[in-house]
Enzyme design. Structure first.
Site, PDB file in Angstrom:
ATOM      1  N   LYS A   1       0.834  -1.208   0.000  1.00  0.00           N
ATOM      2  CA  LYS A   1       0.000   0.000   0.000  1.00  0.00           C
ATOM      3  C   LYS A   1       0.864   1.252   0.000  1.00  0.00           C
ATOM      4  O   LYS A   1       0.630   2.181  -0.765  1.00  0.00           O
ATOM      5  CB  LYS A   1      -0.936  -0.009   1.202  1.00  0.00           C
ATOM      6  CG  LYS A   1      -1.889   1.183   1.229  1.00  0.00           C
ATOM      7  CD  LYS A   1      -2.694   1.242   2.509  1.00  0.00           C
ATOM      8  CE  LYS A   1      -3.657   0.104   2.623  1.00  0.00           C
ATOM      9  NZ  LYS A   1      -4.576   0.253   3.792  1.00  0.00           N
TER      10      LYS A   1
ATOM     11  N   GLU B   1      10.240  -5.498   3.751  1.00  0.00           N
ATOM     12  CA  GLU B   1      10.470  -6.851   3.224  1.00  0.00           C
ATOM     13  C   GLU B   1      10.102  -6.931   1.744  1.00  0.00           C
ATOM     14  O   GLU B   1      10.837  -7.511   0.937  1.00  0.00           O
ATOM     15  CB  GLU B   1       9.646  -7.871   4.027  1.00  0.00           C
ATOM     16  CG  GLU B   1       9.986  -7.940   5.504  1.00  0.00           C
ATOM     17  CD  GLU B   1       9.120  -7.029   6.357  1.00  0.00           C
ATOM     18  OE1 GLU B   1       9.003  -7.291   7.565  1.00  0.00           O
ATOM     19  OE2 GLU B   1       8.572  -6.029   5.818  1.00  0.00           O
TER      20      GLU B   1
ATOM     21  N   GLY C   1      -4.782  -4.403   4.947  1.00  0.00           N
ATOM     22  CA  GLY C   1      -4.150  -5.471   4.180  1.00  0.00           C
ATOM     23  C   GLY C   1      -4.779  -6.831   4.403  1.00  0.00           C
ATOM     24  O   GLY C   1      -4.984  -7.601   3.457  1.00  0.00           O
ATOM     25  N   ARG C   2      -5.099  -7.148   5.655  1.00  0.00           N
ATOM     26  CA  ARG C   2      -5.623  -8.490   5.950  1.00  0.00           C
ATOM     27  C   ARG C   2      -7.069  -8.651   5.491  1.00  0.00           C
ATOM     28  O   ARG C   2      -7.622  -9.755   5.562  1.00  0.00           O
ATOM     29  CB  ARG C   2      -5.485  -8.797   7.434  1.00  0.00           C
ATOM     30  CG  ARG C   2      -6.136  -7.810   8.372  1.00  0.00           C
ATOM     31  CD  ARG C   2      -5.715  -8.074   9.814  1.00  0.00           C
ATOM     32  NE  ARG C   2      -6.225  -7.078  10.756  1.00  0.00           N
ATOM     33  CZ  ARG C   2      -5.653  -5.899  10.997  1.00  0.00           C
ATOM     34  NH1 ARG C   2      -4.549  -5.567  10.353  1.00  0.00           N
ATOM     35  NH2 ARG C   2      -6.160  -5.075  11.886  1.00  0.00           N
TER      36      ARG C   2
ATOM     37  N   GLU D   1      -3.954 -10.298  14.505  1.00  0.00           N
ATOM     38  CA  GLU D   1      -3.549  -8.923  14.226  1.00  0.00           C
ATOM     39  C   GLU D   1      -4.722  -7.968  14.443  1.00  0.00           C
ATOM     40  O   GLU D   1      -4.537  -6.818  14.871  1.00  0.00           O
ATOM     41  CB  GLU D   1      -3.026  -8.798  12.786  1.00  0.00           C
ATOM     42  CG  GLU D   1      -2.367  -7.458  12.488  1.00  0.00           C
ATOM     43  CD  GLU D   1      -1.610  -7.453  11.177  1.00  0.00           C
ATOM     44  OE1 GLU D   1      -0.438  -7.877  11.166  1.00  0.00           O
ATOM     45  OE2 GLU D   1      -2.201  -7.048  10.154  1.00  0.00           O
TER      46      GLU D   1
ATOM     47  N   HIS E   1      -2.395 -37.293  13.489  1.00  0.00           N
ATOM     48  CA  HIS E   1      -1.217 -38.093  13.840  1.00  0.00           C
ATOM     49  C   HIS E   1      -0.131 -37.241  14.480  1.00  0.00           C
ATOM     50  O   HIS E   1       1.030 -37.659  14.545  1.00  0.00           O
ATOM     51  CB  HIS E   1      -0.693 -38.813  12.602  1.00  0.00           C
ATOM     52  CG  HIS E   1      -1.678 -39.785  12.038  1.00  0.00           C
ATOM     53  ND1 HIS E   1      -1.749 -41.102  12.440  1.00  0.00           N
ATOM     54  CD2 HIS E   1      -2.674 -39.621  11.132  1.00  0.00           C
ATOM     55  CE1 HIS E   1      -2.721 -41.716  11.795  1.00  0.00           C
ATOM     56  NE2 HIS E   1      -3.298 -40.833  10.992  1.00  0.00           N
TER      57      HIS E   1
ATOM     58  N   LYS F   1       8.699  -2.911  13.042  1.00  0.00           N
ATOM     59  CA  LYS F   1       9.366  -2.548  11.788  1.00  0.00           C
ATOM     60  C   LYS F   1      10.247  -1.314  11.975  1.00  0.00           C
ATOM     61  O   LYS F   1      11.354  -1.240  11.437  1.00  0.00           O
ATOM     62  CB  LYS F   1       8.322  -2.284  10.702  1.00  0.00           C
ATOM     63  CG  LYS F   1       7.544  -3.516  10.262  1.00  0.00           C
ATOM     64  CD  LYS F   1       6.542  -3.132   9.190  1.00  0.00           C
ATOM     65  CE  LYS F   1       5.753  -4.331   8.711  1.00  0.00           C
ATOM     66  NZ  LYS F   1       4.775  -3.963   7.657  1.00  0.00           N
TER      67      LYS F   1
END
Length: 541
Positions: free
Chosen positions: A211, A217, A271-272, A357, A388, A503
């Protein structure tokens, strides 16, 4: 939007008393089912194509009434309506959270300020569709004239988790001649593993999703990808091989992205919550505009359910109430998500971000410390593999973990031709239902090592088949559950300052990892100072 301290209300106190009574009486799901033949009929809800069976929860009819009273007291219906109307429910940042406008569909209108945002969304979806068609048909070509064969999505968090999840989930609907990869980690190994896997720069398209177009990153990976392309094809190739999804067009242009290849992200979508926006461009390229539209229609179906259904039959609201019931009145910190569908294996990762978040907050909308626990710890894996590994703890461990099971009546569309597909799928469904039943009712044995206590709550969500529409419905179901949870706790589900501060500090530390740093040692805590020094020594070896 002002908030009430929900823990100071009579509705909260009544629930607390009721929980103590149930716990003191040793309530067990075996007894609840035995005493109430109509339980499943009341607690199994429908939203779109989803059947959400909440009957295996530690609740009575009185519990549900008390929970609904809490929802009324907290103004859950009003909060949902305000969110969908475009009110600035993201109070700390003073903006709406209008992910529902991304899939509002033809004829809808949501005006924020003087702008009809649904008109802007429709225009951007049309641009995306044209671009996706050009890639899928081979019309869009790289710098050497070759068509695109691989799309690499560069993003992180909300610009990665939902996309990767949906891309895996909808494998049966993807273009057979296009490959789509996802890179998120700033660790160079992530990008290297993708680029070194036989990719040809002349046939590779990168979609940079950020955005702000400053996400550390994502930009680190984008710069490395740009060097990979230009070293093979020259600097002029950037405009042919890079697309951006961002709110900062000038930054994208400076990077080398052509203006016609910049797609819009709006500040009123987090974003999410952005899967249905231009952030989903890579997914649209992979599955096509029609399937993408089906996913949006599935989201819209659940949006309509939430907007129209009263709280008593509102599936996401009931799920949110149950989450608060366990987190705050039973002291259960964790929640496991168990999709019995291999292609939904990334759903728990996506829901970790969506839930944790959004609602991992310690203050309410007024900035006051919350008086209760918020944000359950979400984890999980696809069945049957988990049976398992960690299911042993779910059945016989000392920690009770409420579970969400997700299962489909039919196998994936592209597996039906396999000789044993039908039989294997029936086995998958049988395992899912058996696990939920055993968690609830347990097994009685004279051997304490073999006895399973049961009384472990779960929700079973069943749908006909994993299609784009059904995936959209699942995403919207959990989005609205998160919204309702936030309303119940009186917190802001739409900011993430904890993420942002980390960040900021990382940027400061990064400049001190090299020998030439002039930063004063006193600017770091003693542990970080020691580790930086140790890092420098190791780099010198």
């Amino acid at each position: 939007m002002a908030s009430t301290d929900i823990t100071a209300t009579e509705e909260w106190a009544a629930l607390a008393r009721h929980a103590r009574e149930l716990q003191a009486g040793g309530v067990h799901l075996r007894d609840l089912f035995s005493a109430d033949p109509g339980r499943v009929g009341r607690l199994a809800l429908t939203a779109g194509d989803l059947v959400i069976d909440c009957s295996r929860h530690l609740v009575t009819a009185e519990t549900v009434e008390l929970l609904l009273a809490l929802a009324d007291c907290a103004g859950v219906s009003e909060r949902i309506a305000a969110t969908m109307a475009g009110d600035p429910v993201n109070a700390t940042e003073g903006r709406p959270a209008l992910h529902t406008a991304l899939r509002a569909g033809p004829g809808a209108s949501v005006v924020v300020g003087d702008v009809d945002v649904t008109a802007a969304v429709s225009a951007e979806l049309n641009r995306m569709a044209g671009f996706a068609r050009a890639v899928r048909s081979g019309e869009l070509r790289g710098a050497t004239g070759k068509p695109v064969r691989t799309v690499v999505n560069l993003g992180i968090g909300g610009s990665y988790l939902g996309l990767a999840m949906a891309h895996a989930a909808l494998a049966a609907f993807r273009h057979r001649d296009l490959d789509c990869r996802f890179v998120a980690n700033v660790d160079p190994a992530d990008l290297a593993m993708v680029l070194d896997d036989g990719l040809d720069p002349a046939e590779t398209l990168f979609v940079v999703v950020s955005k702000s177009f400053t996400t550390a990153e994502t930009l680190a990976n984008a710069r490395a990808a740009r060097r990979w392309v230009t070293s093979a094809l020259g600097p002029k190739a950037v405009g042919h091989h890079f697309v951006a999804v961002t709110a900062d067009r000038s930054a994208a242009a400076e990077f080398g992205v052509r203006a016609e290849n910049v797609f819009e992200m709006w500040d009123w979508v987090g974003g999410r919550y952005s899967l249905g926006s231009a952030a989903g461009l890579s997914l649209m390229v992979a599955i096509g505009e029609d399937r993408f539209d089906e996913m949006l229609a599935g989201m819209r179906a659940v949006d309509g359910h939430v907007a129209r259904q009263p709280l008593a039959t509102n599936a996401p609201v009931l799920m949110a109430l149950l989450a608060v019931w366990y987190r705050d009145f039973w002291g259960l910190q964790s929640r496991v998500v168990l999709p019995y569908a291999h292609r939904l294996r990334l759903l728990p990762d996506y829901l970790q971000q969506l839930q944790m978040e959004s609602n991992g907050k310690r203050v309410d909308l007024e900035g006051r410390a919350v008086g209760c626990e918020t944000g359950p710890i979400v984890w999980g894996a696809a069945g049957t593999g988990g049976q398992h590994s960690f299911h042993q703890l779910l059945h016989q461990g000392t920690t009770v973990v409420p579970a969400d099971f997700i299962v489909f009546a039919r196998p994936d569309a592209d597996t039906a031709q396999l000789p044993e597909a039908g039989r294997q799928h029936e086995s998958l469904v049988a395992n899912c239902l058996a696990q939920a039943s055993t968690l609830a009712f347990g097994t009685v044995s004279d051997d304490p090592h073999r006895e399973l206590p049961g009384n472990r709550p779960s929700t079973v969500i069943m749908a006909p088949e994993l299609t784009p529409s059904v995936l959209g419905q699942l995403v919207a179901l959990y989005e609205h559950e998160v919204l309702a949870q936030g309303a119940l706790w009186g917190i802001n589900s739409f900011d993430q300052y904890g993420v942002e501060q980390g960040k900021t500090l990382a940027d400061a530390i990064a400049g001190d990892l090299s020998e030439g740093s002039s930063r004063s040692a006193s600017e770091h805590d003693p542990s970080t100072k020691s580790l930086i020094a140790h890092y420098r020594r190791l780099r010198e070896l």
